[in-house]
Design an enzyme around this catalytic site. Structure first.
Site, PDB file in Angstrom:
ATOM      1  N   HIS A  17       9.025  35.586  84.301  1.00  0.00           N
ATOM      2  CA  HIS A  17       8.753  34.812  83.078  1.00  0.00           C
ATOM      3  C   HIS A  17       8.542  33.350  83.449  1.00  0.00           C
ATOM      4  CE1 HIS A  17       9.405  34.314  78.540  1.00  0.00           C
ATOM      5  NE2 HIS A  17       9.047  33.134  79.013  1.00  0.00           N
ATOM      6  N   HIS A  19       5.354  30.215  82.939  1.00  0.00           N
ATOM      7  CA  HIS A  19       4.054  29.899  82.336  1.00  0.00           C
ATOM      8  C   HIS A  19       3.200  29.062  83.283  1.00  0.00           C
ATOM      9  CE1 HIS A  19       5.051  31.402  78.262  1.00  0.00           C
ATOM     10  NE2 HIS A  19       6.284  31.164  78.676  1.00  0.00           N
ATOM     11  N   ARG A  72      -9.589  21.077  82.461  1.00  0.00           N
ATOM     12  CA  ARG A  72     -10.865  21.041  81.738  1.00  0.00           C
ATOM     13  C   ARG A  72     -11.994  21.818  82.417  1.00  0.00           C
ATOM     14  NH1 ARG A  72     -10.949  14.552  80.423  1.00  0.00           N
ATOM     15  NH2 ARG A  72      -8.855  14.453  79.509  1.00  0.00           N
ATOM     16  N   ASP A 139      -1.275  35.839  77.544  1.00  0.00           N
ATOM     17  CA  ASP A 139      -0.500  35.816  76.305  1.00  0.00           C
ATOM     18  C   ASP A 139      -1.212  35.158  75.140  1.00  0.00           C
ATOM     19  OD1 ASP A 139      -0.039  33.063  76.806  1.00  0.00           O
ATOM     20  OD2 ASP A 139       2.000  33.194  75.994  1.00  0.00           O
ATOM     21  N   GLY A 171       4.625  31.006  72.174  1.00  0.00           N
ATOM     22  CA  GLY A 171       4.609  30.046  71.070  1.00  0.00           C
ATOM     23  C   GLY A 171       5.820  30.220  70.183  1.00  0.00           C
ATOM     24  N   HIS A 198       7.424  37.546  73.933  1.00  0.00           N
ATOM     25  CA  HIS A 198       8.626  36.747  73.709  1.00  0.00           C
ATOM     26  C   HIS A 198       9.239  37.230  72.390  1.00  0.00           C
ATOM     27  CE1 HIS A 198       6.667  34.022  76.489  1.00  0.00           C
ATOM     28  NE2 HIS A 198       7.574  33.071  76.362  1.00  0.00           N
ATOM     29  N   GLU A 201      14.233  34.503  70.822  1.00  0.00           N
ATOM     30  CA  GLU A 201      14.618  33.251  71.494  1.00  0.00           C
ATOM     31  C   GLU A 201      15.155  32.279  70.452  1.00  0.00           C
ATOM     32  OE1 GLU A 201      11.278  31.084  73.037  1.00  0.00           O
ATOM     33  OE2 GLU A 201      12.502  29.665  74.176  1.00  0.00           O
ATOM     34  N   ASP A 279      10.687  29.873  83.199  1.00  0.00           N
ATOM     35  CA  ASP A 279       9.912  29.551  81.993  1.00  0.00           C
ATOM     36  C   ASP A 279       8.868  28.440  82.218  1.00  0.00           C
ATOM     37  OD1 ASP A 279       9.189  30.206  79.434  1.00  0.00           O
ATOM     38  OD2 ASP A 279      10.892  29.274  78.434  1.00  0.00           O
TER      39      ASP A 279
HETATM   40 ZN   LIG Z   1       8.214  31.585  77.833  1.00  0.00          ZN
END
Ligand SMILES: [Zn+2]
Length: 344
Positions: A17, A19, A72, A139, A171, A198, A201, A279
């Site tokens: 997990h 990002h 970008r 995700d 999110g 997710h 949480e 995370d």
């Molecule tokens: Zn997360």
């Protein structure tokens, strides 16, 4: 054991997990900011450390989005991805399922094919040059609604990069019900992807049930509030549905009031397969090694216990059986050699 850090630092690990953009360390952000001088993000790593000090969750989101804005071009994507793998290699992370939000990039005008090529290029280079095996979880950014869900599943199924193994939902959870995403998860699952939303949480255990029943979750991102429902804990334990626990993140986002109150121990005692993860590590001032040290302290683990935690992540991963066996063996060999070393 006194100080678990040296043992943890050398321990081969898997992370489930974490990002993509959330892994951009000040070093990486400085490189990206230098490529885009019109951005407000400071390019000096020291000024960046201040910039990364959050006052609250809203401020965290603001900073996170300013980093998203630095990505970008496909070359930015490639640089970010490879440099994240470099930070992983330094921590002896040997395998990681990196959560990527392609919608944030394609919506900003990065061509779809260019984005996919960039992550795949970086993945192959990371494996060849750094010995880090990367896999992708695409995700849905929950706050962007069903349009982003449609786009994310389309990108996943149409492009289907070789490293893609799973489908997620991130999110905010409050006001973003899990069941509305069922049709998109159904399509991703039908295409052979694993379900890893997710849930639980910042909301209660019902969200975890929703993730299990509506989204057919095979692992739960966070699942912190599961401990409030003994039946849910029992279900997770019985079906070996792992929780992706991220202790420091839970404090930073105030999902848990303070670290001493973190429910990781209750999860383990209920027999749930617990994995430890970071995370958005630089944004929360942590890394995976530190998260293992935090977990070791909360769970009062010795080296064998820490190694078992690392093996939980291997078990709960989407590596093939041979890959799982190999990494679990590496963990065992490292641990045995460590404990046999003179003076220990
Ligand atoms: Zn997360």
């Amino acid at each position: 054991m006194t100080d678990p850090h040296p043992f943890i630092a050398g321990l081969p690990k898997a992370e489930l997990h974490v990002h993509h953009v959330g892994s951009a360390s000040p070093r990486i952000v400085a490189e990206l900011a230098a490529r885009h001088p019109d951005s407000e993000v400071p390019t000096d790593p020291e000024a960046l450390a201040d910039y990364f000090t959050f006052t609250d969750f809203a401020h965290f989101i603001e900073v996170y989005l300013s980093v998203v804005d630095l990505v970008r071009t496909p070359e930015d994507v490639r640089l970010l991805t490879f440099e994240v793998a470099r930070d992983m290699a330094r921590q002896n992370i040997r395998y990681a399922e990196l959560t990527v939000t392609p919608y944030s990039s394609t919506r900003r005008g990065i061509p779809e094919a260019g984005f996919m090529e960039a992550i795949e290029d970086a993945r192959k280079a990371a494996e060849a040059e750094l010995g880090v095996v990367l896999r992708w979880c695409f995700d849905i950014p929950g706050e962007a609604g069903l349009r982003s869900a449609e786009e994310t599943v389309r990108l996943a199924v149409e492009h289907r990069p070789e490293g893609l193994v799973s489908f997620g939902l991130g999110g905010p959870e409050i006001g973003v019900d899990r069941p509305q995403f069922k049709p998109y998860f159904d399509r991703a699952i039908a295409a052979g992807l694993h379900s890893v939303p997710h849930a639980g949480e910042t909301t209660g255990p019902q969200t975890v049930w929703d993730a299990l029943t509506a989204l057919r979750a095979e692992r739960i991102g966070h699942g912190t509030s599961s401990v409030r429902d003994p039946k849910l804990l029992e279900h997770l334990a019985e079906h070996r549905i792992a929780l992706e626990v991220c202790p420091t993140s839970n404090i930073a986002t105030r999902a848990v009031a303070d670290i001493e109150q973190h429910p990781i121990r209750e999860m383990v005692e209920a027999g749930v397969l617990v994995t430890v993860n970071s995370d958005d590590p630089p944004m929360f001032g942590t890394d995976l090694n530190n998260e293992y040290a935090v977990a070791a302290r909360l769970l009062e683990l010795d080296e064998r216990g820490i190694a078992d935690l690392a093996k939980n992540a291997v078990e709960a991963s989407f590596l093939d059986p041979a890959g799982k066996r190999k990494l679990a063996e590496e963990i065992d060999t490292y641990t045995t050699n460590w404990l046999r070393a003179p003076g220990r």
